[in-house]
Design an enzyme around this catalytic site. Structure first.
Site, PDB file in Angstrom:
ATOM      1  N   ASP A  45      41.420  39.845  42.034  1.00 50.37           N
ATOM      2  CA  ASP A  45      40.543  39.055  42.912  1.00 50.37           C
ATOM      3  C   ASP A  45      39.417  38.411  42.088  1.00 50.37           C
ATOM      4  O   ASP A  45      38.614  37.638  42.624  1.00 50.37           O
ATOM      5  CB  ASP A  45      40.011  39.863  44.104  1.00 50.37           C
ATOM      6  CG  ASP A  45      39.162  41.056  43.705  1.00 50.37           C
ATOM      7  OD1 ASP A  45      39.066  41.356  42.493  1.00 50.37           O
ATOM      8  OD2 ASP A  45      38.606  41.712  44.616  1.00 50.37           O
ATOM      9  N   SER A  46      39.421  38.676  40.769  1.00 51.92           N
ATOM     10  CA  SER A  46      38.576  37.894  39.855  1.00 51.92           C
ATOM     11  C   SER A  46      38.922  36.406  39.956  1.00 51.92           C
ATOM     12  O   SER A  46      38.179  35.562  39.468  1.00 51.92           O
ATOM     13  CB  SER A  46      38.758  38.382  38.416  1.00 51.92           C
ATOM     14  OG  SER A  46      40.121  38.371  38.046  1.00 51.92           O
ATOM     15  N   ASP A  84      45.370  42.908  43.742  1.00 55.66           N
ATOM     16  CA  ASP A  84      44.155  43.392  44.403  1.00 55.66           C
ATOM     17  C   ASP A  84      44.211  43.128  45.902  1.00 55.66           C
ATOM     18  O   ASP A  84      44.556  42.018  46.322  1.00 55.66           O
ATOM     19  CB  ASP A  84      42.925  42.640  43.862  1.00 55.66           C
ATOM     20  CG  ASP A  84      42.352  43.271  42.614  1.00 55.66           C
ATOM     21  OD1 ASP A  84      42.445  44.498  42.465  1.00 55.66           O
ATOM     22  OD2 ASP A  84      41.801  42.518  41.779  1.00 55.66           O
ATOM     23  N   LYS A 112      46.103  47.244  44.500  1.00 59.72           N
ATOM     24  CA  LYS A 112      44.925  47.882  43.897  1.00 59.72           C
ATOM     25  C   LYS A 112      43.764  47.827  44.882  1.00 59.72           C
ATOM     26  O   LYS A 112      43.488  46.769  45.463  1.00 59.72           O
ATOM     27  CB  LYS A 112      44.561  47.199  42.574  1.00 59.72           C
ATOM     28  CG  LYS A 112      43.330  47.853  41.887  1.00 59.72           C
ATOM     29  CD  LYS A 112      43.233  47.513  40.405  1.00 59.72           C
ATOM     30  CE  LYS A 112      42.705  46.143  40.080  1.00 59.72           C
ATOM     31  NZ  LYS A 112      41.336  45.884  40.581  1.00 59.72           N
ATOM     32  N   GLU A 114      39.596  49.300  45.566  1.00 63.53           N
ATOM     33  CA  GLU A 114      38.397  49.778  44.864  1.00 63.53           C
ATOM     34  C   GLU A 114      37.708  50.876  45.661  1.00 63.53           C
ATOM     35  O   GLU A 114      37.375  50.677  46.833  1.00 63.53           O
ATOM     36  CB  GLU A 114      37.408  48.613  44.663  1.00 63.53           C
ATOM     37  CG  GLU A 114      37.933  47.511  43.779  1.00 63.53           C
ATOM     38  CD  GLU A 114      36.894  46.417  43.548  1.00 63.53           C
ATOM     39  OE1 GLU A 114      35.727  46.569  43.955  1.00 63.53           O
ATOM     40  OE2 GLU A 114      37.271  45.385  42.957  1.00 63.53           O
ATOM     41  N   GLU A 181      36.901  50.817  35.216  1.00 61.03           N
ATOM     42  CA  GLU A 181      36.180  49.655  34.681  1.00 61.03           C
ATOM     43  C   GLU A 181      34.766  50.075  34.277  1.00 61.03           C
ATOM     44  O   GLU A 181      34.033  50.668  35.094  1.00 61.03           O
ATOM     45  CB  GLU A 181      36.125  48.539  35.742  1.00 61.03           C
ATOM     46  CG  GLU A 181      35.314  47.320  35.284  1.00 61.03           C
ATOM     47  CD  GLU A 181      35.512  46.075  36.132  1.00 61.03           C
ATOM     48  OE1 GLU A 181      36.344  46.090  37.063  1.00 61.03           O
ATOM     49  OE2 GLU A 181      34.826  45.072  35.854  1.00 61.03           O
TER      50      GLU A 181
END
Ligand code: KIV
Ligand code: NA
Length: 267
Positions: A45-46, A84, A112, A114, A181
């Site tokens: 999602d960057s 993501d 993925k 978070e 990260e």
């Protein structure tokens, strides 16, 4: 070459062999990464930052993620595709199921998400439904408004112990992979040794099972000051062809040989 699966990565971990991951957002680069032997692709999602020009990942939607995943999946031959789930798309169990349906049907192999132990039920429900999860801990960019910026996490003994416990709980719940990260290398090493599932690191030192970088960063395409953990493989002397395929191959080789990351990229 046969497709990379979760069992391939588990075998690599058992053998102590490292694996490479890069973020990817389109078919042409997916093809080029495949040629260079990159084992796993992350549809990050960057893309909210490097593709869409936002200053965080928060504006990214499930439809955006599914679109990029579908484009990549058409070109990909061997890499395992992680995708993501974006901000607030897995806040409830039914959100998590619906978001996973969209990106898995677009071609993702793993989703993925978070967070820490609060995701245990989500991980369990998704695993039961046939959706493997990679849990992303440490610096989790979707929490930027809670953290008040992008900072190294897990620095105190308490924070490190909590992260280690979070990972145990999530793996117990059925998480298939872990991504760390921006955590101290000593903590990342401890986490990697304490779980049976593959652990990918970014800014987490050389001892995780895999490494990931944002593609634009490792090609030297910066729109902001690059983070400490970034290395430009486009201009590196190990890029023998001097082109993008060469940069991907040099990165892959550096991950395999543990020449990357060095202390200079590590907290
Ligand atoms: O979105 C992304 O690119 C990521 C990596 C930085 C791990 O989550
Ligand atoms: Na991300």
């Amino acid at each position: 070459k046969p497709p990379v699966t979760l069992s391939t990565l588990n075998k690599l971990k058992a053998k102590g062999e490292k694996f490479s991951c890069l973020t990817c957002y389109d078919a042409s680069f997916a093809h080029t990464m495949d040629q260079a032997g990159i084992e796993t692709i992350l549809v990050g999602d960057s893309l909210g930052m490097v593709v869409q020009g936002h200053d965080s990942t928060l504006p990214v939607t499930v439809a955006d993620m599914a679109y990029h995943t579908a484009n990549i999946a058409r070109a990909n031959r061997t890499a395992l595709i992680l995708c993501d789930l974006p901000f607030l798309s897995y806040a409830t169990l039914s959100d998590a199921i619906n978001s996973s349906r969209a990106v898995m049907q677009a071609g993702a192999n793993v989703v993925k998400i978070e967070g820490g132990r609060e995701l245990a039920e989500t991980v369990r429900v998704l695993a039961q439904a046939g959706v493997p999860t990679c849990v992303h801990l440490g610096l989790t960019p979707q929490l930027v408004n809670i953290f008040g910026g992008y900072k190294v996490q897990g620095k105190t003994d308490e924070a490190a112990a909590k992260l280690l416990e979070d990972v145990q709980i999530l793996v117990q719940a059925g998480a298939a992979m872990v991504l760390l990260e921006c955590v101290p290398a000593t903590l990342a090493k401890q986490v990697t040794q304490s779980v049976s599932v593959p652990v990918i690191g970014i800014g987490a030192g050389v001892d995780t099972d895999g490494q990931v970088l944002v593609m634009h960063d490792m090609l030297g395409v910066y729109t902001r000051k690059p983070a400490k953990f970034v290395k430009n493989f486009m201009t590196d002397s190990t890029n023998v062809t001097g082109d993008i395929t060469g940069a991907f191959a040099a990165y892959h080789q550096a991950v395999k040989s543990q020449a990357f990351p060095t202390d200079e990229h590590t907290f």
